[in-house]
Design an enzyme around this catalytic site. Structure first.
Site, PDB file in Angstrom:
ATOM      1  N   SER A 148       0.840  -1.201   0.000  1.00  0.00           N
ATOM      2  CA  SER A 148       0.000   0.000   0.000  1.00  0.00           C
ATOM      3  C   SER A 148       0.879   1.257   0.000  1.00  0.00           C
ATOM      4  CB  SER A 148      -0.935  -0.040   1.208  1.00  0.00           C
ATOM      5  OG  SER A 148      -1.995   0.866   1.059  1.00  0.00           O
ATOM      6  N   ARG A 217     -12.013   6.671   8.705  1.00  0.00           N
ATOM      7  CA  ARG A 217     -11.568   5.298   8.860  1.00  0.00           C
ATOM      8  C   ARG A 217     -12.609   4.291   8.366  1.00  0.00           C
ATOM      9  NH1 ARG A 217      -7.055   2.189   9.033  1.00  0.00           N
ATOM     10  NH2 ARG A 217      -7.170   0.544  10.583  1.00  0.00           N
ATOM     11  N   ASP A 311      -8.358  -6.527  -4.796  1.00  0.00           N
ATOM     12  CA  ASP A 311      -7.994  -5.188  -4.320  1.00  0.00           C
ATOM     13  C   ASP A 311      -8.660  -4.146  -5.199  1.00  0.00           C
ATOM     14  OD1 ASP A 311      -6.719  -2.871  -3.425  1.00  0.00           O
ATOM     15  OD2 ASP A 311      -4.741  -3.790  -3.343  1.00  0.00           O
ATOM     16  N   HIS A 344      -7.702  -5.549  -0.466  1.00  0.00           N
ATOM     17  CA  HIS A 344      -6.428  -4.841  -0.315  1.00  0.00           C
ATOM     18  C   HIS A 344      -5.613  -5.352   0.877  1.00  0.00           C
ATOM     19  CE1 HIS A 344      -3.592  -1.556  -0.523  1.00  0.00           C
ATOM     20  NE2 HIS A 344      -3.875  -1.176   0.697  1.00  0.00           N
ATOM     21  N   ASP A 345      -6.264  -5.575   1.999  1.00  0.00           N
ATOM     22  CA  ASP A 345      -5.545  -5.946   3.222  1.00  0.00           C
ATOM     23  C   ASP A 345      -4.991  -7.374   3.219  1.00  0.00           C
ATOM     24  OD1 ASP A 345      -5.462  -3.607   4.547  1.00  0.00           O
ATOM     25  OD2 ASP A 345      -6.910  -4.113   6.107  1.00  0.00           O
TER      26      ASP A 345
END
Lengths: 369, 369
Positions: A148, A217, A311, A344-345
């Site tokens: 990232s 967030r 992602d 993504h994570d």
């Protein structure tokens, strides 16, 4: 200098020389908070630098009884084997985990910088890391690795210090941040600055802009995960105690987002969040350097690029294309794509693939495969 | 009763009977604002109902010199040919284009409902439309068509009034709203309620919660488009007059999002936005009806389902799976998937595919193909 934080993680601090920023401004009396894992060998040729993502910190590996955020791949027997390698990870400039950032005291008046902090870029972060690494007596890094925003730094390392980097591993990232990425960041920033408690960044010692950072967030947490994961984990589950036909009713996924937002509010500075998002927006290996392909030509390190099929913050296609362009000009690069439901994570979760691919790539470079 | 609005669009108004809502509450003295395009034939069997999306209105087709939002497929020679069909489109209950919603006056005290407005659901919207259609003397609809939130209504039409609907065309939608969809909506709602000007919904006659609704709309605009479209249209373009290394610097994509946010603020009520998002969240054809497959069994109309390959708000996979389940129990349904760079909003842009597929499907039903 070693300082113990509340979490009992022992960080080291490096006093940076005056840092000339990409903007032309100079950042004086800045420090980098960093940690190391494993031992630097006598030849000083076993060092690997880890670059963290947006809300990460220097605690990549486990130590002091506190698990690191990349614990799954750092440690004995893992891809980043601390019995072989000397792992370095520094909190970025602009961050809020010990390195100088907007919450730090301005050397001139001893008050928090707030918006007086200069805009920093990915290149500025890398330049600061370069000073740190050199200060440790290291003249070449075995590898620079990160996902990232960390992967953005990896790209800049490969371009800015080609002779200093033997290999580089950008993960779930891109060489130039996308329009869609800038759009996400715009909304997260706006969520913070819309919060009346933000007060143009002068909230230190006053009320923290909780609602704004919480909201930012929540959006982040969407972009870090996948549609299928949310469907599988939360589906349409709702707190059974609430009346579904009320404006206050709450689905499980909403509760999760709010919880994640509150967790970040407890640990992260809102201004740092703004500055680091801006650094991501400005990320473009071409700025001031000319055509994309010419910039890629400056890279000499061997690359392992890892994309993630789900992602949608950094579509795998981006990394894959850059890898193909590098290959087309004869640069050594491998592209691997994770199949993962995590989005993504996945680079913080899918340890098996990460260990196998990164471990194999690094071993190959060491000639042990 | 016909009333001319600022835009010179002439809407009609239908006074609803007391509407028993899915929540058990009753909405009294509510009206539906609607428009019609084309002429109802003597047999009253050429009527097609259009259901609009989140911020849409009854002005689907062009009239009064004002283009409709579905002008590309409504009109002479188009799929929804006004020389053959009688097209009806009503603003949804809870909306702010003439139908009763949170900005309307409460019959008891003549003041705006605000949060006193009851939570309405997709089924409530459909029930209200049913009353309207019946009031026009229509006993069967040739088709019910809509995209996104409109498509949710289409599914409910097919389940609630199976004998009343000959065909149904849900587009870029799903039969049960996803966890990810609820997550997006949570953030958009939170953006509005975080705005101090929102005042628990009591902003009428005071300051409108501009910043909150603007922010919500920015997020909406991301989910309605695609990564590739933003890349192609905006890339990393920045206003050349601004200093890139400042917190105020603005990329073109940011300017676009802000502009879109402001446009919505000019035309939409923030409370309506909250209520309609909640209605989407609650959308689930299974609620109170049992297993998915048993609910699908209640449908008797012929379906044409249209998914969009780049839609990440309603991934095409969802509609495709529902179509496959319907086929597996012998229900007549066709699934088509648009290839489009436009993402979710392709159903408001890709006129060629829309005209061809919908036109062909409806002609087939009329036996002219």
């Amino acid at each position: 200098m070693s300082v113990s934080t509340k979490k009992e993680v022992v960080r080291k601090f490096y006093q940076l020389p005056p840092l000339e920023l990409q903007s032309g401004k100079v950042l004086n009396e800045a420090v980098l908070a960093y940690e190391t894992f494993g031992t630097l060998n006598q030849a000083k040729d076993n060092a690997i630098l880890i670059c963290h993502a947006l809300t990460g910190d220097s605690h990549a590996g486990s130590s002091d009884g506190v698990p690191g955020w990349w614990d799954g791949i750092i440690g004995p027997g893992k891809a980043l084997d601390t019995e072989h390698y000397f792992i370095i990870c520094a909190n970025v400039i602009g961050g809020c985990y010990g390195s100088t950032g907007p919450a730090s005291r301005h050397p001139e008046d001893g008050k928090p910088y707030g918006l007086r902090f200069p805009v920093v870029t990915i290149r500025d972060m890398v330049q600061a890391q370069y000073h740190l690494v050199k200060s440790l007596g290291i003249e070449r890094l075995l590898s620079v690795i990160g996902g990232s925003m960390g992967g953005m730094q990896v790209f800049e390392w490969a371009v800015m210090y080609p002779e200093f980097v033997e290999t580089y591993i950008p993960i779930a990232t891109s060489a130039r941040f996308s329009a869609m990425g800038i759009a996400w960041n715009n909304i997260m920033r706006q969520a913070i600055v819309n919060d009346p408690d933000w007060c143009q960044g002068n909230y230190y010692g006053r009320t923290f802009p909780k609602k704004g950072l919480n909201l930012a967030r929540r959006l982040g947490m969407i972009t870090y995960r996948s549609f299928d994961l949310y469907e599988e984990r939360f589906g349409r589950e709702m707190n059974p105690l609430c009346n579904p036909f009320s404006m206050e009713s709450e689905y499980e996924v909403e509760r999760y987002l709010c919880y994640q937002g509150n967790k970040l509010v407890e640990r992260f500075d809102a201004n740092s969040y703004l500055y680091l998002l801006k650094a991501m927006d400005l990320h473009d290996i071409c700025r001031g350097r000319g055509e994309y392909i010419h910039v890629l030509e400056q890279i000499s390190a061997h690359g392992l690029f890892i994309g993630i099929d789900t992602d949608f913050l950094f579509p795998a296609q981006e990394l894959k294309q850059t890898a193909e362009q590098l290959k087309s000009i004869g640069k050594p690069v491998q592209y691997r794509e994770m199949k993962s439901i995590y989005g993504h994570d996945a680079f913080l979760i899918e340890w098996d693939m990460m260990n196998e691919w990164i471990g194999h790539f690094l071993s190959e470079r060491r000639g042990t495969v």
